[in-house]
Design a protein around this motif. Sequence first.
Motif, PDB file in Angstrom:
ATOM      1  N   ARG A 137      -1.077   6.594  -6.804  1.00  0.00           N
ATOM      2  CA  ARG A 137      -2.336   5.895  -7.070  1.00  0.00           C
ATOM      3  C   ARG A 137      -3.077   5.563  -5.784  1.00  0.00           C
ATOM      4  O   ARG A 137      -4.064   4.842  -5.813  1.00  0.00           O
ATOM      5  CB  ARG A 137      -2.061   4.609  -7.859  1.00  0.00           C
ATOM      6  CG  ARG A 137      -1.444   4.849  -9.210  1.00  0.00           C
ATOM      7  CD  ARG A 137      -1.293   3.578 -10.024  1.00  0.00           C
ATOM      8  NE  ARG A 137      -0.920   2.416  -9.255  1.00  0.00           N
ATOM      9  CZ  ARG A 137       0.324   1.967  -9.066  1.00  0.00           C
ATOM     10  NH1 ARG A 137       1.330   2.625  -9.599  1.00  0.00           N
ATOM     11  NH2 ARG A 137       0.553   0.890  -8.367  1.00  0.00           N
ATOM     12  N   GLY A 138      -2.613   6.091  -4.674  1.00  0.00           N
ATOM     13  CA  GLY A 138      -3.254   5.841  -3.386  1.00  0.00           C
ATOM     14  C   GLY A 138      -4.346   6.857  -3.136  1.00  0.00           C
ATOM     15  O   GLY A 138      -5.028   7.302  -4.063  1.00  0.00           O
ATOM     16  N   SER A 182       3.763   1.567  -1.415  1.00  0.00           N
ATOM     17  CA  SER A 182       4.219   1.728  -2.798  1.00  0.00           C
ATOM     18  C   SER A 182       3.144   2.363  -3.664  1.00  0.00           C
ATOM     19  O   SER A 182       3.437   3.218  -4.508  1.00  0.00           O
ATOM     20  CB  SER A 182       4.620   0.370  -3.389  1.00  0.00           C
ATOM     21  OG  SER A 182       5.714  -0.160  -2.706  1.00  0.00           O
ATOM     22  N   VAL A 183       1.905   1.962  -3.450  1.00  0.00           N
ATOM     23  CA  VAL A 183       0.788   2.536  -4.203  1.00  0.00           C
ATOM     24  C   VAL A 183       0.655   4.029  -3.883  1.00  0.00           C
ATOM     25  O   VAL A 183       0.482   4.846  -4.788  1.00  0.00           O
ATOM     26  CB  VAL A 183      -0.518   1.768  -3.892  1.00  0.00           C
ATOM     27  CG1 VAL A 183      -1.731   2.477  -4.475  1.00  0.00           C
ATOM     28  CG2 VAL A 183      -0.434   0.343  -4.407  1.00  0.00           C
ATOM     29  N   ARG A 212       0.831  -1.202   0.000  1.00  0.00           N
ATOM     30  CA  ARG A 212       0.000   0.000   0.000  1.00  0.00           C
ATOM     31  C   ARG A 212       0.870   1.257   0.000  1.00  0.00           C
ATOM     32  O   ARG A 212       0.548   2.259  -0.643  1.00  0.00           O
ATOM     33  CB  ARG A 212      -0.938  -0.006   1.200  1.00  0.00           C
ATOM     34  CG  ARG A 212      -1.932   1.106   1.216  1.00  0.00           C
ATOM     35  CD  ARG A 212      -2.943   0.979   0.086  1.00  0.00           C
ATOM     36  NE  ARG A 212      -3.902   2.075   0.183  1.00  0.00           N
ATOM     37  CZ  ARG A 212      -4.527   2.602  -0.849  1.00  0.00           C
ATOM     38  NH1 ARG A 212      -4.346   2.111  -2.045  1.00  0.00           N
ATOM     39  NH2 ARG A 212      -5.361   3.583  -0.677  1.00  0.00           N
TER      40      ARG A 212
END
Length: 81
Positions: free
Chosen positions: A35-36, A29-30, A27
């Motif tokens: 893109r989080g 990394s997202v 998460r």
Amino acid sequence: MADWTVYMLRCADGSLYTGIARDAAARLSVHNAGRGAKYTKARRPVALVWSEPAACRSTASKREYSIKQLGRSEKLALIRS
């Protein structure tokens, strides 16, 4: 065994973000890829500063809510503990 994780991120502007995930590292990394959450997208890079396992999504969500009700100083104390 904990299937979920409650986590706190420190954003580039020094603010704190709290969320839940099955895999906190993935998460993170997202979030850093933009893109989080909308909140972290504008405040990258973010760093994982605290996490706590939770048995299920319901437990994780309740803990996330309780953390979001804390003041900044209380959140910082939780990170230090």
